[in-house]
Scaffold this motif. Sequence first.
Motif: not given
Lengths: 79, 313
Positions: B5-28
Amino acid sequence: MPVGAHVGEVVPWEGPESGAPIGVPLVDLLDRVLATGVVVSGDLVLAIAEVPLVRLSLNALLSSVNERVAAPWGDGGPL
Amino acid sequence: MTQTVGEPGPRTGSRTGAACTATYVFAVCRGGDPATLTGLPGQAAGNPVRLLPFGSLEAVVQDVSAAEFGEETLRERLTDRAELERCARAHHAVIAAVAGSAPTLPLPLATLYLGDERARAALREDERRFLAVLQRIAGRVEWGVKVYARREAPEGPDRSATVAPTRTLTRTATRTATRTAARTPVRTTAGSAAAGAGAVDSGAHSGRAYLERVRGARQERERRQQAGLVAAETVDRALRGVAVASRRLRTHDTTLTGERGVQLLNAAYLVADGHEREVAAAVAEVRADPACQGVEVEVTGPWVPYSFVDGGE
């Protein structure tokens, strides 16, 4: 099982600032968010994970305390 | 099927390292409630903090600008006190929010992946370890306890505590002691009946008196150190009595502890949720203990069990 809704409100129980709305003490917070946690391999910041990051950051804290950069902890601790 | 829930729509998905966005993980976490994440600024205000399912668990993640979390940039940011504090508090705020509704394993500040898929793949490899740790911390919270040596010895005429710059006590103990001793009112000279010293020996006399003062100051310091360590052990033992696990954190340098004095103990205790009263009773007991009259005991909590989530096999 939830660990309880109050865990977000960490405040010192007593002490000089008792009752003051200071929130989580920063030094104690840094002890936890920098030096602990489940360590997994990330993609981006592995090179400054753990020790250097901890030291680096605490140095920042220290230098703001008295304009002097020193080792954050007495030497000898692990990490 | 569980959908994040709360995915930012079209930006989510199979981005790769080439993208300028990274996934920050806070917790599991396990069974996190997406509603608890609503409105949290996280590390990049504007991007929602969301749950990223992997295996039977979820990661609590946020899209951040990869540039802002590159090694050099991050080094710079975390060297700035205000920025460091902001990052640390934002990290903690997310973890605390999630932990309010689900067993949560905090990850250290700045754990990043080059996209959701990389994060998912890496975390999945550790799923069993995460499950074991979650089992251990479920229904438990962490309490922090610190013990400081009181700066003024209640009984002694030894004024070193007020005269000496406390900040330097640890690192330059010897030098400080020497200086302090030189300033401390003489109380060890009673027996120094170098009485017949005479004019010729005055140098020797003052030298001996000086040495005795140094020795006296050192003995006093050693006595107080010893008493402090005994007190710290007493506190630790009492808290371990109400805890299911304990861990010593590094003690803070006197530069950080400031006027609180030398820190003798910095420890974390894993305690069953709802046992605040037991913790309070243990603390009250040690405060009343004659062995602990020379120390201050400071308690923080309850924390998400940050200090008890690593190394769970």
